[in-house]
Design a protein around this motif. Structure first.
Motif, PDB file in Angstrom:
ATOM      1  N   MET B   1     -32.026  -1.765  -6.271  1.00  0.00           N
ATOM      2  CA  MET B   1     -30.980  -0.786  -6.528  1.00  0.00           C
ATOM      3  C   MET B   1     -31.390   0.609  -6.059  1.00  0.00           C
ATOM      4  O   MET B   1     -30.639   1.564  -6.175  1.00  0.00           O
ATOM      5  CB  MET B   1     -30.579  -0.770  -8.012  1.00  0.00           C
ATOM      6  N   ASN B   2     -32.601   0.741  -5.534  1.00  0.00           N
ATOM      7  CA  ASN B   2     -33.066   2.060  -5.132  1.00  0.00           C
ATOM      8  C   ASN B   2     -32.678   2.423  -3.695  1.00  0.00           C
ATOM      9  O   ASN B   2     -32.618   1.574  -2.831  1.00  0.00           O
ATOM     10  CB  ASN B   2     -34.593   2.115  -5.209  1.00  0.00           C
ATOM     11  N   SER B   3     -32.433   3.691  -3.491  1.00  0.00           N
ATOM     12  CA  SER B   3     -32.294   4.199  -2.136  1.00  0.00           C
ATOM     13  C   SER B   3     -33.346   5.280  -1.936  1.00  0.00           C
ATOM     14  O   SER B   3     -34.015   5.693  -2.881  1.00  0.00           O
ATOM     15  CB  SER B   3     -30.893   4.784  -1.932  1.00  0.00           C
ATOM     16  N   ASP B   4     -33.498   5.737  -0.722  1.00  0.00           N
ATOM     17  CA  ASP B   4     -34.489   6.770  -0.423  1.00  0.00           C
ATOM     18  C   ASP B   4     -34.189   8.086  -1.132  1.00  0.00           C
ATOM     19  O   ASP B   4     -35.051   8.958  -1.222  1.00  0.00           O
ATOM     20  CB  ASP B   4     -34.538   7.016   1.091  1.00  0.00           C
ATOM     21  N   ARG B   5     -32.971   8.239  -1.592  1.00  0.00           N
ATOM     22  CA  ARG B   5     -32.594   9.472  -2.297  1.00  0.00           C
ATOM     23  C   ARG B   5     -32.811   9.345  -3.795  1.00  0.00           C
ATOM     24  O   ARG B   5     -32.475  10.254  -4.544  1.00  0.00           O
ATOM     25  CB  ARG B   5     -31.108   9.826  -2.042  1.00  0.00           C
ATOM     26  N   ASP B   6     -33.324   8.201  -4.241  1.00  0.00           N
ATOM     27  CA  ASP B   6     -33.520   7.989  -5.674  1.00  0.00           C
ATOM     28  C   ASP B   6     -34.910   8.424  -6.113  1.00  0.00           C
ATOM     29  O   ASP B   6     -35.901   8.210  -5.407  1.00  0.00           O
ATOM     30  CB  ASP B   6     -33.344   6.514  -6.037  1.00  0.00           C
ATOM     31  N   ILE B   7     -34.950   8.998  -7.286  1.00  0.00           N
ATOM     32  CA  ILE B   7     -36.217   9.298  -7.950  1.00  0.00           C
ATOM     33  C   ILE B   7     -36.358   8.323  -9.113  1.00  0.00           C
ATOM     34  O   ILE B   7     -35.471   8.255  -9.970  1.00  0.00           O
ATOM     35  CB  ILE B   7     -36.225  10.732  -8.509  1.00  0.00           C
ATOM     36  N   SER B  35     -30.629  11.402  -6.658  1.00  0.00           N
ATOM     37  CA  SER B  35     -30.223  10.846  -7.944  1.00  0.00           C
ATOM     38  C   SER B  35     -31.449  10.250  -8.628  1.00  0.00           C
ATOM     39  O   SER B  35     -32.506  10.099  -8.008  1.00  0.00           O
ATOM     40  CB  SER B  35     -29.133   9.804  -7.751  1.00  0.00           C
ATOM     41  N   VAL B  36     -31.284   9.934  -9.888  1.00  0.00           N
ATOM     42  CA  VAL B  36     -32.422   9.509 -10.702  1.00  0.00           C
ATOM     43  C   VAL B  36     -32.171   8.124 -11.280  1.00  0.00           C
ATOM     44  O   VAL B  36     -31.082   7.848 -11.782  1.00  0.00           O
ATOM     45  CB  VAL B  36     -32.679  10.500 -11.865  1.00  0.00           C
ATOM     46  N   VAL B  37     -33.160   7.257 -11.172  1.00  0.00           N
ATOM     47  CA  VAL B  37     -33.127   5.960 -11.847  1.00  0.00           C
ATOM     48  C   VAL B  37     -34.104   6.036 -13.016  1.00  0.00           C
ATOM     49  O   VAL B  37     -35.306   6.224 -12.796  1.00  0.00           O
ATOM     50  CB  VAL B  37     -33.537   4.815 -10.892  1.00  0.00           C
ATOM     51  N   TRP B  38     -33.571   5.952 -14.239  1.00  0.00           N
ATOM     52  CA  TRP B  38     -34.430   6.032 -15.423  1.00  0.00           C
ATOM     53  C   TRP B  38     -35.064   4.661 -15.655  1.00  0.00           C
ATOM     54  O   TRP B  38     -34.369   3.635 -15.583  1.00  0.00           O
ATOM     55  CB  TRP B  38     -33.630   6.476 -16.641  1.00  0.00           C
ATOM     56  N   ARG B  39     -36.336   4.650 -15.962  1.00  0.00           N
ATOM     57  CA  ARG B  39     -37.065   3.398 -16.149  1.00  0.00           C
ATOM     58  C   ARG B  39     -37.949   3.440 -17.395  1.00  0.00           C
ATOM     59  O   ARG B  39     -39.156   3.684 -17.290  1.00  0.00           O
ATOM     60  CB  ARG B  39     -37.926   3.099 -14.912  1.00  0.00           C
ATOM     61  N   PRO B  40     -37.359   3.177 -18.563  1.00  0.00           N
ATOM     62  CA  PRO B  40     -38.187   3.093 -19.774  1.00  0.00           C
ATOM     63  C   PRO B  40     -39.235   1.995 -19.628  1.00  0.00           C
ATOM     64  O   PRO B  40     -38.942   0.925 -19.089  1.00  0.00           O
ATOM     65  CB  PRO B  40     -37.173   2.733 -20.872  1.00  0.00           C
ATOM     66  N   PHE B  41     -40.448   2.289 -20.066  1.00  0.00           N
ATOM     67  CA  PHE B  41     -41.524   1.293 -20.079  1.00  0.00           C
ATOM     68  C   PHE B  41     -42.426   1.608 -21.272  1.00  0.00           C
ATOM     69  O   PHE B  41     -42.094   2.458 -22.098  1.00  0.00           O
ATOM     70  CB  PHE B  41     -42.287   1.289 -18.742  1.00  0.00           C
ATOM     71  N   LEU B  42     -43.521   0.902 -21.366  1.00  0.00           N
ATOM     72  CA  LEU B  42     -44.441   1.110 -22.488  1.00  0.00           C
ATOM     73  C   LEU B  42     -45.763   1.657 -21.965  1.00  0.00           C
ATOM     74  O   LEU B  42     -46.530   0.950 -21.311  1.00  0.00           O
ATOM     75  CB  LEU B  42     -44.700  -0.198 -23.228  1.00  0.00           C
TER      76      LEU B  42
END
Lengths: 204, 204
Positions: B1-7, B35-42
């Motif tokens: 789902m990522n593009s080069d413009r994604d953080i 744009s931003v992709v949020w990625r919750p992790f531990l």
């Protein structure tokens, strides 16, 4: 020797981030009418209290740091290479720094020596725990290799440096670089921006 | 789902620095057309690999961090209090985040839920590992306490969240917040300045 306009700059000669900070802090301070007191200490001594370890001992973290150090250096217009012999126990350049400070009654030459030692280690990849290397650096500051040998093993300078390390720990310094201005502590080269803003505004 | 413009924005709901970053990253990205992709992790899962420990486990470091978090928050115009129950294992809000993302097919609501969960924990000091609290937050996003209970214990969402944590570790993420743009990693809220410069210039 401190005034309210002084920034204490805690550094360890083995810290690449302290090296990067050392190339910036004087100009940043001067821009806001402050002066800087350089305070070499031993970050390793603080690990016993904090339970922290050197970056190089943490997988992934070290890999990132190697990349980050280069990226930050490029942004600052500096060059840096992590030497093969890394990290080092930086007692010898530490003792020499305070020797120059004591001898001269101010930090002018001591700071220049510190910058030369950082450059020797992180740019020329020389071993700044070696008396011969320190002697080569020292010539410009009035000491040769034989004198370096005497200074770094002298009881007086050993005690002097140890007192500085102890004083840093009493002030709760636990990392390098650390900056303290009027008891306000900033840790890390990435804090130079906030530190500058603090100097500019007087704090928030 | 990522593009080069994604953080990619890696966060853990127990990280005060990730909370502060979450209040800034969308505006910073938008300013530079990203744009931003949020990625919750531990973050705790990464400690096994890196040998790092939570800040709270390091004397002096934690004392500084408590002060630094407040100082950074004030500079950003945010308010934050470290809750009595701290740190927490943030699996429940993590699973809920990805539930909303899956349900909606995008992150619009999931991001709002994440911001609400951060606010609930770090501003209202509510326990976001408690189903009742999560149910109160969830109502605005279409799930009540009973549904929250089902979601956070569902095999599907447990596996989904675990896969995200594993993927973060495969990308060598070891701290929160971490930002990755086209494989360039920035660690820490103090890196937002460099990240912004990177987005602006395309790197150096």
């Amino acid at each position: 020797m401190n005034s309210d306009r002084d920034i204490d700059f805690y550094l360890d000669f083995t810290s690449p981030y302290a090296y990067l900070a050392s190339t910036q802090i004087e100009a940043l301070a001067a821009m806001h009418g402050h002066s800087v007191v350089w305070r070499p200490f031993l970050i390793g001594a603080t690990f016993k209290i904090t339970g922290r370890k050197a970056l190089i001992q943490h997988p992934l973290v070290w890999e990132y740091s190697l990349h980050d150090v280069q990226r930050s250096a490029r942004l600052l217009g500096q060059s840096i290479t992590i030497p093969v012999k890394f990290p080092i126990l930086s007692v010898k350049p530490g003792r020499l720094f305070y020797y120059f400070q004591e001898r001269d009654g101010d930090q002018r030459m001591a700071k220049k020596f510190a910058s030369a030692a950082f450059h020797s280690y992180f740019v020329e990849q020389k071993d700044i725990t070696d008396n011969q290397v320190l002697g080569q650096i020292g010539v410009a500051f009035g000491v040769d290799e034989a004198q370096v040998g005497e200074i770094v093993k002298s009881t007086v300078m050993k005690a002097r440096f140890k007192a500085e390390v102890d004083a840093a720990m009493e002030r709760k310094v636990f990392g390098a670089p650390t900056f303290i201005v009027k008891n306000e502590m900033f840790w890390g080269v990435d804090k130079l921006g906030q530190l500058g803003k603090w100097l500019e505004t007087g704090g928030w």
